[in-house]
Design a protein around this motif. Structure first.
Motif, PDB file in Angstrom:
ATOM      1  N   LEU A   1       0.801  -1.130   0.054  1.00 37.15           N
ATOM      2  CA  LEU A   1       0.084   0.141   0.033  1.00 37.15           C
ATOM      3  C   LEU A   1       0.937   1.426  -0.019  1.00 37.15           C
ATOM      4  O   LEU A   1       2.018   1.362   0.434  1.00 37.15           O
ATOM      5  CB  LEU A   1      -0.766   0.100   1.322  1.00 37.15           C
ATOM      6  N   ALA A   2       0.158   2.279  -0.494  1.00 37.55           N
ATOM      7  CA  ALA A   2       0.875   3.701  -0.567  1.00 37.55           C
ATOM      8  C   ALA A   2       1.574   4.172   0.710  1.00 37.55           C
ATOM      9  O   ALA A   2       2.792   4.795   0.866  1.00 37.55           O
ATOM     10  CB  ALA A   2      -0.132   4.684  -1.040  1.00 37.55           C
ATOM     11  N   GLY A   3       0.993   3.688   1.817  1.00 42.91           N
ATOM     12  CA  GLY A   3       1.695   4.187   3.325  1.00 42.91           C
ATOM     13  C   GLY A   3       2.727   3.299   3.851  1.00 42.91           C
ATOM     14  O   GLY A   3       3.103   3.378   4.800  1.00 42.91           O
ATOM     15  N   GLY A   4       3.003   2.292   2.912  1.00 39.28           N
ATOM     16  CA  GLY A   4       3.913   1.224   3.359  1.00 39.28           C
ATOM     17  C   GLY A   4       3.456  -0.082   4.149  1.00 39.28           C
ATOM     18  O   GLY A   4       4.247  -0.965   4.157  1.00 39.28           O
ATOM     19  N   GLY A   5       2.114  -0.153   4.296  1.00 40.29           N
ATOM     20  CA  GLY A   5       1.579  -1.380   4.898  1.00 40.29           C
ATOM     21  C   GLY A   5       1.364  -2.389   3.790  1.00 40.29           C
ATOM     22  O   GLY A   5       1.806  -2.146   2.585  1.00 40.29           O
ATOM     23  N   HIS A   6       0.481  -3.488   3.991  1.00 39.42           N
ATOM     24  CA  HIS A   6       0.146  -4.344   2.837  1.00 39.42           C
ATOM     25  C   HIS A   6      -0.941  -4.849   3.052  1.00 39.42           C
ATOM     26  O   HIS A   6      -1.610  -5.054   4.334  1.00 39.42           O
ATOM     27  CB  HIS A   6       1.442  -5.465   2.619  1.00 39.42           C
ATOM     28  N   LYS A   7      -1.689  -5.304   2.308  1.00 44.02           N
ATOM     29  CA  LYS A   7      -3.162  -5.893   2.146  1.00 44.02           C
ATOM     30  C   LYS A   7      -3.154  -7.357   1.481  1.00 44.02           C
ATOM     31  O   LYS A   7      -2.468  -7.437   0.304  1.00 44.02           O
ATOM     32  CB  LYS A   7      -4.068  -4.877   1.337  1.00 44.02           C
ATOM     33  N   VAL A   8      -3.613  -8.268   2.010  1.00 42.77           N
ATOM     34  CA  VAL A   8      -3.543  -9.705   1.612  1.00 42.77           C
ATOM     35  C   VAL A   8      -4.918  -9.771   0.501  1.00 42.77           C
ATOM     36  O   VAL A   8      -5.905  -9.486   0.837  1.00 42.77           O
ATOM     37  CB  VAL A   8      -3.837 -10.658   2.594  1.00 42.77           C
ATOM     38  N   CYS A   9      -4.747 -10.271  -0.749  1.00 43.72           N
ATOM     39  CA  CYS A   9      -5.353 -10.459  -1.870  1.00 43.72           C
ATOM     40  C   CYS A   9      -5.624 -11.964  -1.921  1.00 43.72           C
ATOM     41  O   CYS A   9      -4.489 -12.606  -1.929  1.00 43.72           O
ATOM     42  CB  CYS A   9      -5.110  -9.622  -2.956  1.00 43.72           C
ATOM     43  N   HIS A  10      -6.749 -12.435  -1.959  1.00 43.45           N
ATOM     44  CA  HIS A  10      -7.262 -13.932  -2.094  1.00 43.45           C
ATOM     45  C   HIS A  10      -7.244 -14.183  -3.379  1.00 43.45           C
ATOM     46  O   HIS A  10      -8.380 -13.631  -3.987  1.00 43.45           O
ATOM     47  CB  HIS A  10      -8.151 -14.219  -0.921  1.00 43.45           C
ATOM     48  N   TYR A  11      -6.775 -15.362  -3.813  1.00 46.86           N
ATOM     49  CA  TYR A  11      -6.936 -15.849  -5.242  1.00 46.86           C
ATOM     50  C   TYR A  11      -7.185 -17.216  -5.186  1.00 46.86           C
ATOM     51  O   TYR A  11      -6.887 -17.747  -4.002  1.00 46.86           O
ATOM     52  CB  TYR A  11      -5.805 -15.630  -6.400  1.00 46.86           C
ATOM     53  N   GLY A  12      -7.538 -17.824  -6.316  1.00 48.28           N
ATOM     54  CA  GLY A  12      -7.899 -19.595  -6.248  1.00 48.28           C
ATOM     55  C   GLY A  12      -7.689 -20.085  -7.815  1.00 48.28           C
ATOM     56  O   GLY A  12      -7.575 -19.096  -8.759  1.00 48.28           O
ATOM     57  N   ILE A  13      -7.304 -21.256  -7.521  1.00 51.45           N
ATOM     58  CA  ILE A  13      -7.238 -21.919  -8.928  1.00 51.45           C
ATOM     59  C   ILE A  13      -7.625 -23.611  -8.700  1.00 51.45           C
ATOM     60  O   ILE A  13      -7.542 -24.089  -7.433  1.00 51.45           O
ATOM     61  CB  ILE A  13      -5.669 -22.038  -9.319  1.00 51.45           C
ATOM     62  N   ASN A  14      -8.271 -23.942  -9.514  1.00 44.10           N
ATOM     63  CA  ASN A  14      -8.699 -25.385  -9.537  1.00 44.10           C
ATOM     64  C   ASN A  14      -7.415 -26.205  -9.112  1.00 44.10           C
ATOM     65  O   ASN A  14      -6.271 -26.281  -9.787  1.00 44.10           O
ATOM     66  CB  ASN A  14      -9.581 -25.901 -10.797  1.00 44.10           C
ATOM     67  N   VAL A  15      -7.641 -27.124  -7.924  1.00 48.80           N
ATOM     68  CA  VAL A  15      -6.309 -28.164  -7.590  1.00 48.80           C
ATOM     69  C   VAL A  15      -5.811 -28.981  -8.982  1.00 48.80           C
ATOM     70  O   VAL A  15      -4.846 -29.482  -9.057  1.00 48.80           O
ATOM     71  CB  VAL A  15      -7.089 -28.945  -6.690  1.00 48.80           C
TER      72      VAL A  15
ATOM     73  N   LEU B   1     -13.350 -12.610  -0.120  1.00 49.57           N
ATOM     74  CA  LEU B   1     -13.867 -13.380  -1.315  1.00 49.57           C
ATOM     75  C   LEU B   1     -12.456 -13.881  -1.858  1.00 49.57           C
ATOM     76  O   LEU B   1     -11.468 -13.035  -2.168  1.00 49.57           O
ATOM     77  CB  LEU B   1     -14.091 -12.050  -2.305  1.00 49.57           C
ATOM     78  N   ILE B   2     -12.620 -15.098  -2.459  1.00 48.69           N
ATOM     79  CA  ILE B   2     -11.463 -15.618  -3.073  1.00 48.69           C
ATOM     80  C   ILE B   2     -11.750 -15.516  -4.753  1.00 48.69           C
ATOM     81  O   ILE B   2     -12.889 -15.955  -5.372  1.00 48.69           O
ATOM     82  CB  ILE B   2     -11.257 -17.195  -2.886  1.00 48.69           C
ATOM     83  N   MET B   3     -11.071 -14.948  -5.641  1.00 45.87           N
ATOM     84  CA  MET B   3     -11.059 -14.651  -6.884  1.00 45.87           C
ATOM     85  C   MET B   3     -10.493 -15.778  -7.857  1.00 45.87           C
ATOM     86  O   MET B   3      -9.220 -15.838  -7.644  1.00 45.87           O
ATOM     87  CB  MET B   3     -10.448 -13.332  -7.423  1.00 45.87           C
ATOM     88  N   VAL B   4     -11.281 -16.494  -8.310  1.00 45.29           N
ATOM     89  CA  VAL B   4     -10.437 -17.710  -9.403  1.00 45.29           C
ATOM     90  C   VAL B   4     -10.228 -16.948 -10.394  1.00 45.29           C
ATOM     91  O   VAL B   4     -11.184 -16.794 -11.226  1.00 45.29           O
ATOM     92  CB  VAL B   4     -11.572 -18.937  -9.365  1.00 45.29           C
ATOM     93  N   LEU B   5      -8.986 -17.315 -10.871  1.00 43.88           N
ATOM     94  CA  LEU B   5      -8.530 -16.482 -11.950  1.00 43.88           C
ATOM     95  C   LEU B   5      -8.499 -17.585 -13.281  1.00 43.88           C
ATOM     96  O   LEU B   5      -8.532 -18.625 -13.260  1.00 43.88           O
ATOM     97  CB  LEU B   5      -6.842 -16.069 -12.059  1.00 43.88           C
ATOM     98  N   ASP B   6      -8.513 -16.769 -14.442  1.00 40.59           N
ATOM     99  CA  ASP B   6      -8.563 -17.520 -15.671  1.00 40.59           C
ATOM    100  C   ASP B   6      -7.086 -17.559 -16.224  1.00 40.59           C
ATOM    101  O   ASP B   6      -6.604 -16.570 -16.856  1.00 40.59           O
ATOM    102  CB  ASP B   6      -9.668 -16.514 -17.032  1.00 40.59           C
ATOM    103  N   PHE B   7      -6.517 -18.703 -15.756  1.00 42.17           N
ATOM    104  CA  PHE B   7      -5.271 -18.951 -16.284  1.00 42.17           C
ATOM    105  C   PHE B   7      -5.015 -18.944 -17.653  1.00 42.17           C
ATOM    106  O   PHE B   7      -4.061 -18.711 -18.084  1.00 42.17           O
ATOM    107  CB  PHE B   7      -4.665 -20.088 -15.453  1.00 42.17           C
ATOM    108  N   GLU B   8      -6.116 -19.560 -18.448  1.00 40.41           N
ATOM    109  CA  GLU B   8      -5.760 -19.600 -19.872  1.00 40.41           C
ATOM    110  C   GLU B   8      -5.694 -18.410 -20.574  1.00 40.41           C
ATOM    111  O   GLU B   8      -5.027 -18.076 -21.494  1.00 40.41           O
ATOM    112  CB  GLU B   8      -7.157 -20.403 -20.322  1.00 40.41           C
ATOM    113  N   LYS B   9      -6.757 -17.274 -19.931  1.00 37.63           N
ATOM    114  CA  LYS B   9      -6.412 -15.936 -20.474  1.00 37.63           C
ATOM    115  C   LYS B   9      -5.066 -15.426 -20.293  1.00 37.63           C
ATOM    116  O   LYS B   9      -4.417 -14.780 -21.149  1.00 37.63           O
ATOM    117  CB  LYS B   9      -7.534 -15.127 -19.767  1.00 37.63           C
ATOM    118  N   ILE B  10      -4.427 -15.663 -19.067  1.00 40.93           N
ATOM    119  CA  ILE B  10      -3.294 -15.134 -18.645  1.00 40.93           C
ATOM    120  C   ILE B  10      -2.016 -15.786 -19.382  1.00 40.93           C
ATOM    121  O   ILE B  10      -1.159 -14.872 -19.984  1.00 40.93           O
ATOM    122  CB  ILE B  10      -2.856 -15.401 -17.047  1.00 40.93           C
TER     123      ILE B  10
END
Length: 324
Positions: free
Chosen positions: A29-43, A151-160
């Motif tokens: 973050l701009a102030g020097g801290g950090h935020k955890v972003c939650h993501y997911g992928i099919n096992v 919220l866990i964002m499941v990403l489109d790894f094919e797109k990436i």
């Protein structure tokens, strides 16, 4: 987490369940801290999770490519996932890990901050991102899972992967240059009399299949997940019954992904084959996870055939063989 044992991965057919790995990126973050972003992928797309390996620079690589590394005789590109997503993170590689993925017959490594856990969820608990925002072809989130207050964002790894390495993308396929596909007035007229339903949660993949089949002459309708498709087909069934007609006069065949929010493709297939109207309708499963085991499950549930996602060049001739 070492190499994942395939026996631990959900193997039941048509149960409408999946397992996802939740992983984190630590946003600076701009102030020097950090935020955890939650993501997911099919096992099922993950081969293993490893420490960050030594990499070699690759000449003229895409900007988010960290380099390439060797693992069990495979030469694997390492992608800075946070960089691709536009999330600023610390460059301390000592405290990061790599998710090694294996799907679409390609192995890739993705640099992340940490892996949290594996969650077993019903696809009914997996929400479409369109409930949160208007998902377009460029969107890289295919599903959202609510878990423990976040919220866990499941990403489109094919797109990436297609964005990072366009040469390997199915988007390169041009049906008009394919000598195995007949495109003349007679075949165009035959295909124009048929309507194909495409079911896929990735707008990027949906558009690619649609462009291929439309260019060959087919009429196309689309659904963003299995639940959306089932609702659409039930409405067609009702309209056909009112008109004293058959559903096959409205839809000639279905091409469906396997992993999708709300209802996965195998569960959709099972539900449709239980209905008299869809007993004989051509249904093809099109997935990045089409192993021999998954192919066997799809065929056992009544699929006419299966295609692995890189093989989009087989699509038109396969659809021709079933619906013409």
């Amino acid at each position: 987490m070492s190499e994942l044992k395939k026996s631990e991965i959900l193997t039941e057919s048509g149960t409408n369940e999946l397992e996802i790995i939740e992983f984190h990126l630590h946003k600076t973050l701009a102030g020097g801290g950090h935020k955890v972003c939650h993501y997911g992928i099919n096992v099922a797309k993950v081969r293993e999770v490893i420490r960050v390996p030594d990499t070699s620079d690759y000449p003229n690589a895409q900007s988010h490519m960290v380099g390439v590394f060797s693992l069990r005789d495979n030469l694997i590109p390492l992608v800075d996932l946070a960089g691709w997503l536009g999330i600023p993170t610390q460059n301390d590689l000592e405290h990061k890990v790599v998710i090694v993925t294996d799907f679409n017959r390609m192995i890739n490594g993705f640099l992340i901050d940490s892996v949290r856990s594996i969650h077993r969820v019903s696809w009914e608990q997996v929400e479409s991102p369109s409930q949160f925002l208007e998902a377009g072809e460029q969107d890289c989130v295919v599903a959202v899972v609510r878990r423990e207050g976040h919220l866990i964002m499941v990403l489109d790894f094919e797109k990436i992967i297609a964005d990072i390495n366009p040469e390997l993308s199915m988007d390169k396929y041009d049906v008009t240059l394919d000598k195995t596909v007949v495109i003349n007035d007679e075949m165009l007229a035959k295909r124009e009399a048929k309507t194909i339903l495409i079911v896929d949660d990735s707008a990027f993949i949906r558009k690619m299949i649609e462009n291929t089949l439309r260019t060959a002459g087919y009429n196309i309708i689309t659904a963003k997940d299995g639940g959306d498709a089932l609702e659409m087909l039930e409405e067609f069934e009702r309209l056909a019954e009112e008109a004293g007609a058959s559903v096959s006069e409205m839809v000639s065949g279905i091409i469906s992904d396997v992993e999708m929010p709300r209802m996965d493709g195998l569960h959709l297939l099972k539900r449709l084959r239980d209905k008299p109207s869809y007993k004989t309708m051509p249904i093809v499963m099109f997935s990045s996870l089409m192993s021999e085991d998954n192919r066997g499950k799809a065929l056992a549930l009544g699929a006419n055939d299966t295609i692995t996602k890189p093989e989009i060049g087989r699509m038109v001739t396969m659809v021709d063989s079933f619906v013409l």
